[in-house]
Design an enzyme around this catalytic site. Sequence first.
Site, PDB file in Angstrom:
ATOM      1  N   LYS A 120       0.812  -1.220   0.000  1.00  0.00           N
ATOM      2  CA  LYS A 120       0.000   0.000   0.000  1.00  0.00           C
ATOM      3  C   LYS A 120       0.842   1.265   0.000  1.00  0.00           C
ATOM      4  O   LYS A 120       0.574   2.206  -0.755  1.00  0.00           O
ATOM      5  CB  LYS A 120      -0.929   0.022   1.223  1.00  0.00           C
ATOM      6  CG  LYS A 120      -1.962  -1.064   1.275  1.00  0.00           C
ATOM      7  CD  LYS A 120      -2.937  -0.875   2.424  1.00  0.00           C
ATOM      8  CE  LYS A 120      -2.298  -0.949   3.793  1.00  0.00           C
ATOM      9  NZ  LYS A 120      -1.743  -2.289   4.106  1.00  0.00           N
ATOM     10  N   ASN A 143      -2.880   6.131   5.959  1.00  0.00           N
ATOM     11  CA  ASN A 143      -2.079   5.200   6.737  1.00  0.00           C
ATOM     12  C   ASN A 143      -0.583   5.343   6.464  1.00  0.00           C
ATOM     13  O   ASN A 143       0.243   4.811   7.181  1.00  0.00           O
ATOM     14  CB  ASN A 143      -2.526   3.767   6.412  1.00  0.00           C
ATOM     15  CG  ASN A 143      -2.239   2.793   7.533  1.00  0.00           C
ATOM     16  OD1 ASN A 143      -2.449   3.094   8.689  1.00  0.00           O
ATOM     17  ND2 ASN A 143      -1.731   1.635   7.179  1.00  0.00           N
ATOM     18  N   HIS A 190      -3.710  -9.806  10.465  1.00  0.00           N
ATOM     19  CA  HIS A 190      -4.660  -9.266  11.457  1.00  0.00           C
ATOM     20  C   HIS A 190      -5.716 -10.289  11.894  1.00  0.00           C
ATOM     21  O   HIS A 190      -6.853  -9.913  12.208  1.00  0.00           O
ATOM     22  CB  HIS A 190      -5.352  -8.012  10.910  1.00  0.00           C
ATOM     23  CG  HIS A 190      -4.423  -6.897  10.599  1.00  0.00           C
ATOM     24  ND1 HIS A 190      -3.571  -6.348  11.534  1.00  0.00           N
ATOM     25  CD2 HIS A 190      -4.180  -6.220   9.437  1.00  0.00           C
ATOM     26  CE1 HIS A 190      -2.857  -5.397  10.979  1.00  0.00           C
ATOM     27  NE2 HIS A 190      -3.196  -5.309   9.712  1.00  0.00           N
TER      28      HIS A 190
END
Length: 445
Positions: A120, A143, A190
Amino acid sequence: MQPDFRKKKVTVVGLARSGAAAARALDALGAIVTVTDKKPLDQLAAQVAALGSGRIAVEAGGHPDRVFLEADFIVLSPGVPKIPQVLEARRHGVKVISELELAWLLAASPYVGITGTNGKSTVTSLVGRMLAKAKKKVLVAGNIGNALTEDISLLRGRDWIVAELSSFQLEDIETFRPRVAAILNVTQDHLDRYHDMAEYGEAKARIFMNQGKEDFLVLNFDDPLVKSYARRAPATVIPFSRLLRFNPGACVMEGFLEYNGRRIIPADEIRIKGVHNLENALAAAALALCAGADDKSVAAVLRDFPGLEHRLEFVREKDGVGYINDSKGTNVGAVVKSVEGFTQPVILIAGGLDKGSDFSPLYELFRRKVKLLILIGKAAEKMAGALGTATETVRASTLAEAVERAAKRAKQGDVVLLSPACASFDMFKDFEDRGRQFKEAVMKL
Protein backbone atom coordinates in the site's frame (compact mmCIF):
# COMPACT_ATOMS: atom_id res chain seq x y z
CA MET A 1 -23.00 17.75 2.40
CA GLN A 2 -20.64 18.50 5.28
CA PRO A 3 -22.40 18.08 8.66
CA ASP A 4 -22.46 21.00 11.07
CA PHE A 5 -20.32 20.04 14.06
CA ARG A 6 -20.78 23.34 15.91
CA LYS A 7 -21.77 22.73 19.56
CA LYS A 8 -22.03 18.98 18.89
CA LYS A 9 -20.56 16.66 21.51
CA VAL A 10 -17.96 14.45 19.81
CA THR A 11 -15.96 11.70 21.46
CA VAL A 12 -12.75 10.68 19.72
CA VAL A 13 -11.53 7.21 20.69
CA GLY A 14 -7.77 6.75 20.66
CA LEU A 15 -5.12 9.44 21.06
CA ALA A 16 -2.55 8.31 18.50
CA ARG A 17 -1.73 10.43 15.44
CA SER A 18 -5.11 10.04 13.69
CA GLY A 19 -7.13 10.55 16.86
CA ALA A 20 -5.25 13.71 17.81
CA ALA A 21 -5.65 15.08 14.28
CA ALA A 22 -9.39 14.35 14.27
CA ALA A 23 -9.80 16.01 17.66
CA ARG A 24 -8.00 19.17 16.50
CA ALA A 25 -10.06 19.31 13.30
CA LEU A 26 -13.35 18.95 15.18
CA ASP A 27 -12.30 21.55 17.75
CA ALA A 28 -11.56 23.98 14.90
CA LEU A 29 -15.07 23.34 13.56
CA GLY A 30 -16.64 24.34 16.89
CA ALA A 31 -17.40 20.88 18.28
CA ILE A 32 -17.25 20.06 21.99
CA VAL A 33 -14.53 17.42 21.86
CA THR A 34 -13.53 14.72 24.32
CA VAL A 35 -10.72 12.27 23.60
CA THR A 36 -10.49 8.98 25.44
CA ASP A 37 -7.63 6.50 25.60
CA LYS A 38 -6.99 3.36 27.64
CA LYS A 39 -3.43 4.42 28.45
CA PRO A 40 -2.86 6.35 31.72
CA LEU A 41 -2.30 10.08 31.49
CA ASP A 42 1.39 9.88 32.37
CA GLN A 43 1.95 7.84 29.18
CA LEU A 44 0.13 10.35 26.98
CA ALA A 45 1.97 13.59 27.70
CA ALA A 46 3.19 14.08 24.11
CA GLN A 47 -0.21 13.24 22.63
CA VAL A 48 -2.05 15.58 24.98
CA ALA A 49 0.40 18.36 24.16
CA ALA A 50 -0.25 17.73 20.45
CA LEU A 51 -3.93 18.55 20.95
CA GLY A 52 -2.93 22.18 21.31
CA SER A 53 -6.27 23.46 22.50
CA GLY A 54 -7.19 23.66 26.15
CA ARG A 55 -10.81 23.20 25.09
CA ILE A 56 -10.38 19.48 24.31
CA ALA A 57 -11.20 17.27 27.30
CA VAL A 58 -9.04 14.20 27.90
CA GLU A 59 -10.25 11.00 29.57
CA ALA A 60 -7.22 8.74 30.14
CA GLY A 61 -6.77 5.34 31.75
CA GLY A 62 -10.01 3.90 30.40
CA HIS A 63 -13.22 4.65 28.54
CA PRO A 64 -15.98 6.10 30.77
CA ASP A 65 -19.46 5.06 29.61
CA ARG A 66 -20.85 8.59 29.87
CA VAL A 67 -18.55 10.13 27.22
CA PHE A 68 -19.95 7.61 24.75
CA LEU A 69 -23.63 7.66 25.68
CA GLU A 70 -23.76 11.48 25.90
CA ALA A 71 -22.05 12.03 22.53
CA ASP A 72 -23.70 13.13 19.30
CA PHE A 73 -20.84 11.55 17.29
CA ILE A 74 -18.11 9.04 18.05
CA VAL A 75 -15.00 9.07 15.87
CA LEU A 76 -12.86 5.92 15.98
CA SER A 77 -9.13 6.07 15.37
CA PRO A 78 -7.75 3.32 13.09
CA GLY A 79 -6.83 0.23 15.05
CA VAL A 80 -9.25 0.85 17.92
CA PRO A 81 -11.17 -2.41 18.44
CA LYS A 82 -14.93 -2.60 18.85
CA ILE A 83 -14.95 -1.88 22.57
CA PRO A 84 -18.21 -2.48 24.50
CA GLN A 85 -18.79 1.24 25.09
CA VAL A 86 -18.89 1.90 21.33
CA LEU A 87 -21.27 -0.99 20.69
CA GLU A 88 -23.57 0.18 23.49
CA ALA A 89 -23.55 3.79 22.24
CA ARG A 90 -24.41 2.59 18.74
CA ARG A 91 -27.38 0.64 20.17
CA HIS A 92 -28.53 3.93 21.74
CA GLY A 93 -28.47 5.66 18.36
CA VAL A 94 -25.13 7.48 18.63
CA LYS A 95 -23.53 7.93 15.20
CA VAL A 96 -20.14 6.14 14.98
CA ILE A 97 -17.73 6.96 12.14
CA SER A 98 -14.07 6.39 11.33
CA GLU A 99 -11.45 9.10 11.01
CA LEU A 100 -11.51 8.34 7.27
CA GLU A 101 -15.25 9.03 7.07
CA LEU A 102 -14.71 12.29 8.95
CA ALA A 103 -12.00 13.33 6.46
CA TRP A 104 -14.33 12.44 3.58
CA LEU A 105 -17.12 14.56 5.05
CA LEU A 106 -14.74 17.52 5.43
CA ALA A 107 -13.09 17.19 2.02
CA ALA A 108 -14.02 18.92 -1.21
CA SER A 109 -11.59 16.95 -3.36
CA PRO A 110 -11.81 13.53 -5.07
CA TYR A 111 -9.99 10.54 -3.62
CA VAL A 112 -7.71 7.84 -4.94
CA GLY A 113 -8.06 5.15 -2.25
CA ILE A 114 -5.56 2.30 -2.00
CA THR A 115 -5.93 -0.77 0.21
CA GLY A 116 -4.55 -4.30 0.36
CA THR A 117 -2.40 -6.36 2.71
CA ASN A 118 0.98 -5.54 1.18
CA GLY A 119 2.37 -2.79 -1.04
CA LYS A 120 0.00 0.00 0.00
CA SER A 121 2.64 2.53 0.99
CA THR A 122 4.75 1.96 -2.11
CA VAL A 123 1.77 2.23 -4.47
CA THR A 124 0.41 5.29 -2.66
CA SER A 125 3.78 7.02 -2.93
CA LEU A 126 4.10 6.13 -6.61
CA VAL A 127 0.61 7.38 -7.47
CA GLY A 128 1.17 10.65 -5.59
CA ARG A 129 4.42 11.24 -7.47
CA MET A 130 2.92 10.30 -10.84
CA LEU A 131 0.02 12.73 -10.44
CA ALA A 132 2.34 15.48 -9.17
CA LYS A 133 4.61 14.87 -12.17
CA ALA A 134 1.53 15.29 -14.36
CA LYS A 135 1.01 18.74 -12.77
CA LYS A 136 -1.91 17.73 -10.55
CA LYS A 137 -2.37 19.26 -7.08
CA VAL A 138 -2.08 16.25 -4.79
CA LEU A 139 -2.30 15.47 -1.09
CA VAL A 140 -0.79 12.10 -0.06
CA ALA A 141 -2.02 10.99 3.36
CA GLY A 142 -3.76 8.28 5.34
CA ASN A 143 -2.08 5.20 6.74
CA ILE A 144 1.18 6.21 5.01
CA GLY A 145 2.05 9.07 7.36
CA ASN A 146 0.05 12.22 8.04
CA ALA A 147 -3.49 11.61 9.19
CA LEU A 148 -6.14 12.62 6.68
CA THR A 149 -7.60 15.14 9.14
CA GLU A 150 -4.19 16.63 9.98
CA ASP A 151 -4.98 19.91 8.21
CA ILE A 152 -8.54 20.54 7.04
CA SER A 153 -7.42 23.19 4.57
CA LEU A 154 -5.32 20.58 2.73
CA LEU A 155 -8.42 18.48 2.06
CA ARG A 156 -9.83 21.21 -0.16
CA GLY A 157 -8.81 22.61 -3.50
CA ARG A 158 -6.84 19.51 -4.54
CA ASP A 159 -7.12 17.69 -7.82
CA TRP A 160 -6.69 14.44 -5.87
CA ILE A 161 -6.29 13.16 -2.33
CA VAL A 162 -4.24 9.96 -2.58
CA ALA A 163 -4.93 7.90 0.54
CA GLU A 164 -3.41 4.68 1.84
CA LEU A 165 -6.25 2.90 3.65
CA SER A 166 -6.13 0.00 6.08
CA SER A 167 -8.96 -2.41 6.75
CA PHE A 168 -9.30 -0.76 10.17
CA GLN A 169 -9.97 2.63 8.53
CA LEU A 170 -12.57 1.15 6.20
CA GLU A 171 -14.56 -0.69 8.88
CA ASP A 172 -16.65 2.33 9.91
CA ILE A 173 -17.17 4.24 6.67
CA GLU A 174 -20.72 5.08 5.58
CA THR A 175 -20.57 7.39 2.56
CA PHE A 176 -16.86 7.39 1.64
CA ARG A 177 -16.62 7.09 -2.14
CA PRO A 178 -13.24 7.16 -3.89
CA ARG A 179 -13.37 8.12 -7.55
CA VAL A 180 -10.47 5.73 -8.14
CA ALA A 181 -9.73 2.80 -5.81
CA ALA A 182 -7.54 -0.28 -5.66
CA ILE A 183 -7.34 -3.55 -3.76
CA LEU A 184 -3.78 -4.75 -4.26
CA ASN A 185 -3.96 -8.16 -2.58
CA VAL A 186 -5.50 -9.91 0.40
CA THR A 187 -3.22 -12.29 2.29
CA GLN A 188 -3.22 -13.56 5.86
CA ASP A 189 -2.96 -10.71 8.37
CA HIS A 190 -4.66 -9.27 11.46
CA LEU A 191 -6.30 -12.58 12.36
CA ASP A 192 -6.03 -11.44 15.96
CA ARG A 193 -8.79 -8.94 15.06
CA TYR A 194 -10.81 -10.74 12.37
CA HIS A 195 -12.41 -14.16 12.70
CA ASP A 196 -11.04 -15.41 9.38
CA MET A 197 -9.69 -14.34 5.98
CA ALA A 198 -13.19 -13.85 4.59
CA GLU A 199 -14.04 -11.24 7.25
CA TYR A 200 -10.68 -9.53 6.74
CA GLY A 201 -11.23 -9.45 2.98
CA GLU A 202 -14.71 -8.00 3.39
CA ALA A 203 -13.27 -5.12 5.42
CA LYS A 204 -10.97 -4.35 2.48
CA ALA A 205 -13.85 -4.69 0.00
CA ARG A 206 -15.75 -1.87 1.70
CA ILE A 207 -13.55 0.51 -0.30
CA PHE A 208 -15.82 0.04 -3.33
CA MET A 209 -19.22 -0.25 -1.66
CA ASN A 210 -20.30 3.32 -2.51
CA GLN A 211 -18.71 3.54 -5.96
CA GLY A 212 -20.70 3.89 -9.17
CA LYS A 213 -20.10 2.93 -12.80
CA GLU A 214 -18.32 6.23 -13.48
CA ASP A 215 -15.72 5.37 -10.80
CA PHE A 216 -12.73 3.07 -11.30
CA LEU A 217 -11.71 0.02 -9.27
CA VAL A 218 -8.23 -1.41 -9.91
CA LEU A 219 -8.04 -5.09 -8.93
CA ASN A 220 -5.20 -7.64 -8.84
CA PHE A 221 -6.36 -10.48 -11.07
CA ASP A 222 -3.40 -12.64 -9.92
CA ASP A 223 -5.04 -12.79 -6.46
CA PRO A 224 -8.10 -15.11 -6.60
CA LEU A 225 -9.94 -13.42 -3.72
CA VAL A 226 -9.36 -9.92 -5.09
CA LYS A 227 -10.37 -11.05 -8.59
CA SER A 228 -13.66 -12.39 -7.19
CA TYR A 229 -14.64 -8.87 -6.09
CA ALA A 230 -14.98 -7.85 -9.75
CA ARG A 231 -18.25 -9.80 -9.99
CA ARG A 232 -20.00 -7.54 -7.49
CA ALA A 233 -18.17 -4.25 -7.81
CA PRO A 234 -20.43 -1.41 -9.03
CA ALA A 235 -17.47 0.53 -10.48
CA THR A 236 -15.67 0.09 -13.79
CA VAL A 237 -13.10 -2.61 -13.05
CA ILE A 238 -9.53 -2.18 -14.31
CA PRO A 239 -7.56 -5.42 -13.89
CA PHE A 240 -3.81 -5.63 -13.43
CA SER A 241 -1.67 -8.74 -13.70
CA ARG A 242 1.95 -9.72 -14.20
CA LEU A 243 0.88 -13.21 -15.39
CA LEU A 244 -1.99 -12.49 -17.80
CA ARG A 245 -2.52 -9.97 -20.58
CA PHE A 246 -5.35 -7.45 -20.33
CA ASN A 247 -6.68 -4.75 -22.63
CA PRO A 248 -8.15 -2.71 -21.05
CA GLY A 249 -5.98 -3.10 -17.99
CA ALA A 250 -2.35 -3.16 -16.88
CA CYS A 251 -0.04 -6.07 -17.60
CA VAL A 252 3.43 -7.14 -18.72
CA MET A 253 3.81 -8.06 -22.38
CA GLU A 254 7.02 -8.79 -24.28
CA GLY A 255 9.11 -7.12 -21.59
CA PHE A 256 7.00 -3.95 -21.36
CA LEU A 257 4.60 -2.62 -18.76
CA GLU A 258 1.46 -2.01 -20.80
CA TYR A 259 -1.75 -0.14 -20.04
CA ASN A 260 -4.77 -0.55 -22.32
CA GLY A 261 -2.44 -1.97 -24.96
CA ARG A 262 -0.04 0.98 -24.82
CA ARG A 263 3.60 0.40 -23.93
CA ILE A 264 4.42 2.60 -20.94
CA ILE A 265 7.96 1.53 -19.98
CA PRO A 266 10.31 -1.45 -20.46
CA ALA A 267 9.94 -3.56 -17.32
CA ASP A 268 13.70 -3.70 -16.78
CA GLU A 269 13.81 0.11 -16.56
CA ILE A 270 11.60 0.16 -13.46
CA ARG A 271 13.97 1.15 -10.66
CA ILE A 272 12.37 -0.77 -7.81
CA LYS A 273 13.08 -4.47 -8.30
CA GLY A 274 11.39 -7.72 -7.36
CA VAL A 275 8.20 -9.55 -8.25
CA HIS A 276 6.20 -7.65 -5.64
CA ASN A 277 7.41 -4.29 -6.96
CA LEU A 278 6.43 -5.19 -10.52
CA GLU A 279 2.91 -5.74 -9.17
CA ASN A 280 3.13 -2.43 -7.33
CA ALA A 281 4.24 -0.66 -10.52
CA LEU A 282 1.33 -2.13 -12.49
CA ALA A 283 -1.20 -1.07 -9.86
CA ALA A 284 0.25 2.42 -9.51
CA ALA A 285 0.33 2.98 -13.27
CA ALA A 286 -3.30 1.90 -13.62
CA LEU A 287 -4.44 4.14 -10.74
CA ALA A 288 -2.54 7.20 -11.92
CA LEU A 289 -3.68 6.83 -15.52
CA CYS A 290 -7.30 6.42 -14.39
CA ALA A 291 -6.85 9.67 -12.45
CA GLY A 292 -5.64 11.58 -15.48
CA ALA A 293 -1.84 11.23 -15.43
CA ASP A 294 -0.07 10.94 -18.79
CA ASP A 295 2.09 8.02 -19.92
CA LYS A 296 5.35 10.00 -19.79
CA SER A 297 4.80 11.08 -16.18
CA VAL A 298 4.07 7.51 -15.12
CA ALA A 299 7.18 6.18 -16.88
CA ALA A 300 9.41 8.94 -15.47
CA VAL A 301 8.41 8.17 -11.88
CA LEU A 302 8.90 4.42 -12.35
CA ARG A 303 12.42 5.08 -13.65
CA ASP A 304 13.34 7.36 -10.73
CA PHE A 305 11.48 6.10 -7.63
CA PRO A 306 14.04 4.50 -5.26
CA GLY A 307 11.56 2.74 -2.98
CA LEU A 308 10.56 3.41 0.63
CA GLU A 309 12.43 3.02 3.88
CA HIS A 310 11.88 -0.34 5.63
CA ARG A 311 10.50 -1.98 2.46
CA LEU A 312 13.28 -4.24 1.14
CA GLU A 313 15.65 -1.33 1.77
CA PHE A 314 19.30 -1.99 0.98
CA VAL A 315 21.35 -1.06 4.05
CA ARG A 316 24.93 -1.96 3.14
CA GLU A 317 27.24 -4.62 1.78
CA LYS A 318 30.00 -5.87 4.07
CA ASP A 319 32.48 -8.62 3.19
CA GLY A 320 30.37 -9.55 0.19
CA VAL A 321 27.17 -9.93 2.27
CA GLY A 322 24.11 -7.77 1.54
CA TYR A 323 21.97 -6.51 4.43
CA ILE A 324 18.31 -5.76 3.67
CA ASN A 325 15.78 -4.02 5.93
CA ASP A 326 12.22 -5.25 5.31
CA SER A 327 10.83 -4.32 8.72
CA LYS A 328 7.47 -3.52 7.08
CA GLY A 329 7.15 -7.23 6.24
CA THR A 330 4.73 -7.77 9.12
CA ASN A 331 2.73 -10.70 7.72
CA VAL A 332 3.26 -14.05 6.04
CA GLY A 333 2.39 -12.84 2.53
CA ALA A 334 4.93 -10.03 2.69
CA VAL A 335 7.69 -12.42 3.75
CA VAL A 336 6.84 -14.80 0.91
CA LYS A 337 7.25 -12.01 -1.65
CA SER A 338 10.46 -10.78 0.00
CA VAL A 339 12.22 -14.14 0.22
CA GLU A 340 11.06 -15.24 -3.25
CA GLY A 341 12.79 -12.20 -4.74
CA PHE A 342 16.30 -13.39 -3.80
CA THR A 343 18.39 -15.86 -5.79
CA GLN A 344 21.16 -15.75 -3.15
CA PRO A 345 21.12 -17.83 0.07
CA VAL A 346 19.12 -15.98 2.74
CA ILE A 347 19.80 -15.63 6.44
CA LEU A 348 16.44 -14.48 7.74
CA ILE A 349 15.74 -12.58 10.97
CA ALA A 350 12.05 -12.94 11.85
CA GLY A 351 9.66 -12.84 14.79
CA GLY A 352 7.94 -10.29 16.96
CA LEU A 353 4.35 -9.96 18.12
CA ASP A 354 2.08 -12.59 16.57
CA LYS A 355 -1.13 -11.36 14.94
CA GLY A 356 -2.85 -14.75 14.98
CA SER A 357 -0.93 -15.87 11.89
CA ASP A 358 -0.51 -19.36 10.50
CA PHE A 359 3.20 -19.57 9.68
CA SER A 360 3.06 -23.02 8.04
CA PRO A 361 2.76 -21.61 4.46
CA LEU A 362 6.36 -20.42 4.86
CA TYR A 363 7.71 -23.94 5.48
CA GLU A 364 8.48 -25.08 1.94
CA LEU A 365 9.82 -21.67 0.92
CA PHE A 366 12.17 -21.60 3.91
CA ARG A 367 13.29 -25.16 3.22
CA ARG A 368 14.35 -24.12 -0.28
CA LYS A 369 15.70 -20.59 0.22
CA VAL A 370 16.59 -19.85 3.85
CA LYS A 371 19.92 -21.25 5.07
CA LEU A 372 19.52 -19.92 8.62
CA LEU A 373 16.44 -18.64 10.47
CA ILE A 374 17.08 -16.40 13.49
CA LEU A 375 13.98 -15.83 15.63
CA ILE A 376 13.31 -12.97 18.05
CA GLY A 377 10.35 -11.72 20.07
CA LYS A 378 7.23 -13.24 21.58
CA ALA A 379 6.31 -15.25 18.47
CA ALA A 380 9.68 -17.07 18.40
CA GLU A 381 8.37 -20.23 20.06
CA LYS A 382 5.31 -20.46 17.80
CA MET A 383 7.39 -19.82 14.67
CA ALA A 384 9.99 -22.38 15.75
CA GLY A 385 7.22 -24.94 16.20
CA ALA A 386 5.87 -24.29 12.71
CA LEU A 387 9.14 -23.73 10.82
CA GLY A 388 12.04 -25.00 12.91
CA THR A 389 12.50 -28.20 10.92
CA ALA A 390 12.47 -26.42 7.54
CA THR A 391 16.00 -25.09 8.03
CA GLU A 392 18.55 -24.49 10.75
CA THR A 393 16.84 -22.32 13.37
CA VAL A 394 18.29 -20.39 16.31
CA ARG A 395 16.99 -17.74 18.67
CA ALA A 396 18.31 -14.35 19.75
CA SER A 397 17.21 -12.29 22.73
CA THR A 398 17.64 -8.93 20.94
CA LEU A 399 17.70 -7.66 17.38
CA ALA A 400 21.32 -6.55 17.79
CA GLU A 401 22.27 -10.08 18.87
CA ALA A 402 20.41 -11.47 15.84
CA VAL A 403 22.40 -9.21 13.51
CA GLU A 404 25.68 -10.28 15.12
CA ARG A 405 24.81 -13.98 14.81
CA ALA A 406 23.79 -13.48 11.19
CA ALA A 407 27.04 -11.70 10.36
CA LYS A 408 29.12 -14.50 11.91
CA ARG A 409 27.38 -17.15 9.82
CA ALA A 410 27.08 -15.22 6.55
CA LYS A 411 29.43 -15.96 3.66
CA GLN A 412 30.21 -13.91 0.58
CA GLY A 413 27.17 -13.87 -1.69
CA ASP A 414 24.63 -14.34 1.11
CA VAL A 415 21.84 -11.94 2.04
CA VAL A 416 20.91 -11.09 5.64
CA LEU A 417 17.24 -10.12 5.57
CA LEU A 418 15.07 -8.66 8.32
CA SER A 419 11.51 -9.60 7.34
CA PRO A 420 9.69 -10.40 10.59
CA ALA A 421 6.23 -11.73 9.55
CA CYS A 422 5.04 -10.17 12.84
CA ALA A 423 4.12 -6.87 14.41
CA SER A 424 6.81 -4.98 16.30
CA PHE A 425 5.11 -3.84 19.50
CA ASP A 426 6.58 -6.48 21.81
CA MET A 427 10.10 -5.05 21.51
CA PHE A 428 9.86 -1.77 19.58
CA LYS A 429 7.77 1.38 19.30
CA ASP A 430 6.71 0.44 15.75
CA PHE A 431 8.04 -1.17 12.57
CA GLU A 432 10.02 1.99 11.79
CA ASP A 433 11.79 1.83 15.14
CA ARG A 434 12.58 -1.84 14.48
CA GLY A 435 13.96 -1.02 11.04
CA ARG A 436 16.10 1.81 12.34
CA GLN A 437 17.54 -0.38 15.10
CA PHE A 438 18.34 -3.06 12.52
CA LYS A 439 20.18 -0.54 10.37
CA GLU A 440 22.09 0.81 13.36
CA ALA A 441 23.18 -2.72 14.32
CA VAL A 442 24.25 -3.45 10.74
CA MET A 443 26.28 -0.24 10.50
CA LYS A 444 28.09 -1.12 13.74
CA LEU A 445 29.37 -4.45 12.37
